[in-house]
Design an enzyme around this catalytic site. Structure first.
Site, PDB file in Angstrom:
ATOM      1  N   HIS A 392       1.018  -1.303  -0.068  1.00 18.20           N
ATOM      2  CA  HIS A 392      -0.030   0.001   0.105  1.00 18.20           C
ATOM      3  C   HIS A 392       0.967   1.295   0.072  1.00 18.20           C
ATOM      4  CE1 HIS A 392       0.079  -0.548   4.521  1.00 18.20           C
ATOM      5  NE2 HIS A 392       0.311   0.602   4.255  1.00 18.20           N
ATOM      6  N   CYS A 704     -10.336  -5.577 -14.266  1.00 15.40           N
ATOM      7  CA  CYS A 704      -9.520  -4.583 -13.611  1.00 15.40           C
ATOM      8  C   CYS A 704      -8.337  -4.670 -13.110  1.00 15.40           C
ATOM      9  CB  CYS A 704     -10.652  -3.658 -12.657  1.00 15.40           C
ATOM     10  SG  CYS A 704     -11.062  -4.751 -11.167  1.00 15.40           S
TER      11      CYS A 704
HETATM   12  C1  PEP Z   1      -7.318  -7.342  -8.222  1.00 10.05           C
HETATM   13  O1  PEP Z   1      -7.450  -8.049  -7.494  1.00 10.05           O
HETATM   14  O2  PEP Z   1      -6.970  -7.606  -9.583  1.00 10.05           O
HETATM   15  C2  PEP Z   1      -7.865  -5.676  -8.024  1.00 10.05           C
HETATM   16  C3  PEP Z   1      -7.988  -5.040  -9.231  1.00 10.05           C
HETATM   17  O3  PEP Z   1      -7.724  -5.457  -6.979  1.00 10.05           O
HETATM   18  P1  PEP Z   1      -6.408  -4.963  -6.077  1.00 10.05           P
HETATM   19  O4  PEP Z   1      -5.226  -4.941  -6.693  1.00 10.05           O
HETATM   20  O5  PEP Z   1      -6.853  -3.805  -5.534  1.00 10.05           O
HETATM   21  O6  PEP Z   1      -6.500  -6.055  -5.067  1.00 10.05           O
END
Ligand code: PEP
Ligand code: MG
Length: 773
Positions: A392, A704
């Site tokens: 993060h 995504c």
């Molecule tokens: C994923 O897990 O692909 C996603 C888009 O969420 P994050 O990267 O925020 O876990």
């Protein structure tokens, strides 16, 4: 009805002014007194009262009032749940009555003079879900307060909460001063500036390998944070001839610089509405701090030494505090010391800000709020020594476009101040005292880095394949500050807003009101384009520094994302209410739940959303129930994709987690990163099955995760039928150009072939052949 109508920006400005009224010298009660008169005026209400909660007695005590019998201040008490005041705090809900006496919980207070006032509005004041107090307005006119008034009072309550908490912290600190032990070494222990280790990096050019965490390249002079005081103590004798007037000048200059920094930060990162530099300013204005320094100067101490002593004293107090929030403020105190000492030097000109402009900062670990400060202060790049390599922090540095390399070589802590350092973050290289040639190459590369102008020049508003098939490219958003980049890339919407980041970068939970204002501004800036708000994905590698959670040996399999929200319904409801209210602004706002593992979880989350919606309607607060979607990130969810498609309004595949859970590879562990393979046949087949399962339902499906910007894999993704992809804005032009070279018929055929492979090596060989052809 009240004719009180203000636009939210003017309202926020007024409230900011109200918070600015706080000055520790005159005390909390005097601040609250000014606050009630300002709020009464602001709300055009005849009465305003502020009650504060006393943890010891569990009572609410009237601390300031305008319009009622002044003799009640300090004497009138309500127990939690007693009267409208106690009920509002107990239920953590506002109470708005056309006539307060009609509410069964109403309790008349004799000799208060309140019989003249009919309309009643109470709003709880909370901080990090903890009770702080209640603010009440009353008026003689029947049914006087509106939904707008409730919202206005909520904003005021959230701002008051911060001031009251800060005041309590300083008070508690003063009370405990004597009980705290002091350390002879001062905060942070000794600096490792001697010994053979340090000498290794003291001269010559050194190239030290590290791990890329964020950003591209940077060049600057080194500086190490958090140990300024030791450095000064060891190396710099106090300048001669300083006076109390020099200290006053330095304090005034420091305050101006801090306020300017706060302004810059707010321009840069709208998410960080809370005062990141608030603790600095508060201390500077606190008489126990500045007053003590002045006393020492008057007693004959050199101002330099007086500042040094006081800063050490406070840093020590904070460091040894049992309160974790206070321990985190050690860096703030040292930072304040850094600025004051710098400004005490009479040679320091106004323009000469003691900030990190153009510097490469070396630190053992940093908090998200430190990253924000360094970015606001214009740091060129960061080197973290391992402990800070949480993704993060890295994603935040990425969002701020701040190059960050993680490196475990502790010799870096001994690199002398102001040593030229070149940071090739992408290449994972740290070059200490680079040669002329390396500097030239870096300059060349820096010139070619993606800028918003370049993005704007290279991207088109619509994306089509070679044969004209439409593909929708959306942006992933972590911080509101990235919106500029997204707009330059002409994205068609925000496919994933990771709403946890505004939570992570702060020192306390944003209130419903603060969240609402933030979400609304994203929707307004996207001007009618779709925005998918993902509810909090806390847990895993994303912890909230201010919300203690039990240690987990497998945090990625633990209380994460939707599980965290369902386990903490008050936090979840607060976010949902803010989202439902913001959705009123745009038909295209959507809500999405992360890491949903079962339909049961989905329905529970949806029920809570519906309940929040009903509550808001009943409270007369404008809101809208938007489309609700599910992220497919867990193999179990992928297996049930058809069922989820029937239940939810839309779906989005999060490949980062889907790959992690499908292949049992920790996405943050660099030791196993070679096993994190998007080309694994199981990944390809899972993606194809999801697309196939969702298709007959006609529900929207997007992707995504980071896989969306893997140019090599685009023919496969389009070949299995995906038409909406959400990626980082900086990747838009490259992905758009690659899509423009794809022919859908060919892509479908290639995808079918790729699905026949059983080994990763076969998939990779095939992709390599495609690249060459
Ligand atoms: C994923 O897990 O692909 C996603 C888009 O969420 P994050 O990267 O925020 O876990
Ligand atoms: Mg995820």
């Amino acid at each position: 009805m009240s004719d009180f109508q203000k636009d939210p920006v003017a309202l926020m400005c007024d409230i900011g002014e109200l918070v600015g009224l706080f000055d520790f010298e005159s005390g909390l009660d005097s601040f609250l007194k000014r606050a009630v008169s300002m709020v009464a005026w602001h709300m055009r209400a005849a009465v305003c009262s502020i009650y504060l909660y006393e943890a010891k007695t569990q009572d609410l005590v009237l601390r300031a009032n305008q319009g009622l019998n002044p003799a009640l201040v300090g004497r009138l008490r309500f127990a939690l749940g007693e009267g409208l005041v106690g009920t509002s705090l107990k239920t953590l809900k506002p109470i708005c009555e056309a006539n307060g006496r009609d509410n069964p919980n109403y309790k008349f207070v004799p000799d208060s003079g309140e019989e003249a006032f009919v309309s009643y509005l109470a709003v709880p004041i909370t901080r990090k879900m903890n009770p702080v107090g209640v603010i009440v307005v009353q008026d003689p006119q029947y049914n006087y307060f509106t939904a707008n008034d409730i919202q206005a009072l909520r904003v005021i309550a959230s701002q008051l909460a911060g001031v009251v908490e800060n005041a309590h912290l300083l008070l508690a600190l003063r009370k405990n001063q004597d009980a705290v032990s002091t350390s002879a070494d001062g905060p942070g222990g000794k600096l490792e500036t001697d010994g053979p280790e340090a000498l290794l990096l003291a001269t010559g050019t050194h190239c030290i390998p590290g791990i890329w965490a964020a950003g591209g390249m940077a060049m600057g002079l080194s500086t190490r944070i958090g140990h300024y005081l030791e450095r000064t103590a060891l190396n710099d004798p106090a300048p001669e001839g300083l006076t109390e007037a020099d200290f006053d000048r330095a304090a005034a200059l420091t305050e101006r610089q801090l306020l300017e920094l706060q302004r810059r930060l707010q321009d840069k990162i709208q998410d960080a509405a809370s005062m990141i530099f608030g603790a600095h300013v508060l201390m500077l204005k606190d008489d126990a701090f500045a007053g003590e320094i002045r006393l020492k100067i008057r007693a004959g101490k050199n101002p330099w030494d007086a500042v040094m002593e006081e800063i050490r004293h406070y840093a020590d107090l904070f460091e040894h505090s049992p309160n974790s929030l206070m321990r985190e403020k050690v860096l703030d105190v040292e930072d304040l010391g850094h600025r004051l000492l710098h400004n005490l030097n009479p040679a320091a000109a106004e323009a000469d800000m003691p900030d990190y402009t153009g510097q490469i900062v070396i630190a053992e670990s940093l908090l998200p709020s430190d990253i924000l400060k360094l970015s606001a202060e214009g740091a060129a790049g960061l080197i973290l020594l391992g402990t800070g390599q949480h993704s993060h922090v890295a994603i935040l540095a990425k969002a701020l476009d701040l190059p960050l390399v993680v490196c475990g070589d502790r010799r870096l802590l001994a690199v002398p101040e102001k040593t030229p350092v070149l940071l090739d973050a992408k290449g994972g290289q740290i070059v200490i005292r680079p040669g002329e040639e390396a500097i030239q190459t870096m300059r060349e590369l820096l010139r070619n880095l993606a800028t918003t102008e370049q993005l704007a020049r290279r991207s088109k508003p619509e994306t089509r394949t070679l044969d004209g098939t439409r593909v929708t490219l959306m942006a992933n958003l972590n911080l509101v500050s990235e919106l500029d980049l997204a707009m330059s890339a002409k994205v068609e919407g925000i496919g994933l807003y990771r709403t946890e980041f505004p939570f992570i970068i702060r020192n306390a939970f944003p209130t419903e009101e603060e969240q609402y204002v933030g979400y609304k501004s994203v929707l307004e800036r996207m001007a009618g384009k779709p925005v998918v708000f993902r509810t909090l994905d806390i847990g895993g590698d994303k912890a909230l520094s201010y919300f203690p959670t039990p240690h987990e040996s497998n945090p990625f399999l633990g209380l994460r994302a939707l599980r965290f929200s369902l386990r903490n319904p008050e936090i979840f409801k607060q976010q949902l209410r803010a989202l439902l209210r913001a959705a009123h602004v745009s038909e295209r706002a959507k809500i999405m739940f992360p890491l949903v593992a079962s339909l049961d979880e989905y329905w529970t989350a949806k029920e809570i959303t519906l309940a929040c919606y009903r509550d808001l309607r009943a409270e007369g607060i404008p809101c809208r129930l938007p489309e609700i979607g599910v992220m497919i990130e867990i193999p179990a969810t992928a297996m049930l994709a058809a069922d989820f498609a029937k239940a939810a309004d839309f779906l989005s595949i999060g490949t980062n987690d889907l790959i992690q859970y499908l292949l049992a590879v920790d996405r943050t562990n660099s030791a196993v990163s070679s096993f994190f393979s998007p080309h694994h046949p199981a990944v390809l087949r899972t993606l194809a099955r999801i697309a196939e399962a969702v298709k007959p339902t006609g529900k929207a499906l997007s992707l995504c995760g980071n896989l969306g910007s893997d140019v090599q894999m685009l023919p496969f993704l389009l070949g299995i039928g995906l038409r909406t992809i959400s990626i980082d804005s900086a990747s838009i032009p490259a992905v758009q150009e690659a899509i423009g070279r794809i022919n859908i018929d060919e892509a479908e055929w290639q995808a079918r072939e790729m699905l026949t492979f059983t080994r990763i090596s076969e998939v990779e060989a095939y992709l390599e052949d495609l690249r060459k052809s």
